[in-house]
Design a protein around this motif. Structure first.
Motif, PDB file in Angstrom:
ATOM      1  N   GLY A  62       0.651  -1.209  -0.126  1.00 56.86           N
ATOM      2  CA  GLY A  62      -0.033  -0.077   0.020  1.00 56.86           C
ATOM      3  C   GLY A  62       0.724   1.291  -0.127  1.00 56.86           C
ATOM      4  N   ILE A  63       1.881   1.272   0.864  1.00 53.75           N
ATOM      5  CA  ILE A  63       2.918   2.367   0.739  1.00 53.75           C
ATOM      6  C   ILE A  63       3.533   2.448  -0.637  1.00 53.75           C
ATOM      7  CG2 ILE A  63       4.902   3.274   1.891  1.00 53.75           C
ATOM      8  CD1 ILE A  63       4.094   2.031   4.433  1.00 53.75           C
ATOM      9  N   ARG A  64       3.912   1.448  -1.133  1.00 54.53           N
ATOM     10  CA  ARG A  64       4.437   1.403  -2.704  1.00 54.53           C
ATOM     11  C   ARG A  64       3.594   2.136  -3.564  1.00 54.53           C
ATOM     12  NH1 ARG A  64       7.389  -4.083  -2.096  1.00 54.53           N
ATOM     13  NH2 ARG A  64       9.303  -3.541  -0.922  1.00 54.53           N
ATOM     14  N   THR A  65       2.419   1.813  -3.602  1.00 53.64           N
ATOM     15  CA  THR A  65       1.365   2.084  -4.555  1.00 53.64           C
ATOM     16  C   THR A  65       1.155   3.606  -4.337  1.00 53.64           C
ATOM     17  OG1 THR A  65       0.142  -0.010  -4.304  1.00 53.64           O
ATOM     18  CG2 THR A  65      -1.083   1.717  -5.299  1.00 53.64           C
ATOM     19  N   LYS A  66       0.817   4.078  -3.008  1.00 52.96           N
ATOM     20  CA  LYS A  66       0.725   5.517  -2.817  1.00 52.96           C
ATOM     21  C   LYS A  66       1.912   6.353  -3.109  1.00 52.96           C
ATOM     22  CE  LYS A  66      -2.629   5.052   0.648  1.00 52.96           C
ATOM     23  NZ  LYS A  66      -2.788   5.254   2.129  1.00 52.96           N
TER      24      LYS A  66
END
Length: 71
Positions: A62-66
């Motif tokens: 989720g952090i990578r996607t954001k």
């Protein structure tokens, strides 16, 4: 130190006797070799951060996607 201040200090040292210069030099050397007293840092409350992210959906993916959305 500004050039003017250094010149004034130099003139004052020139007026000292040999013995006074030696004492001054000795004091400077002792000052340079003495440890500097520093204040202890206040202990951070490390435990206060626990539970900060409780009940939140956080994952590496989720952090990578954001992060990639910003580029």
């Amino acid at each position: 130190m500004s050039e003017q201040a250094f010149k004034q200090l130099s003139e004052q040292v020139d007026m000292l006797s040999y013995a006074e210069r030696i004492r001054l030099l000795d004091k400077i050397v002792k000052t340079l070799h003495s440890p500097v007293k520093t204040h202890k840092r206040e202990a951070s409350d490390f435990n206060a951060a626990f539970g900060l992210w409780k009940d939140r959906d956080i994952s590496v993916e989720g952090i990578r996607t954001k992060a990639w959305e910003r580029f």
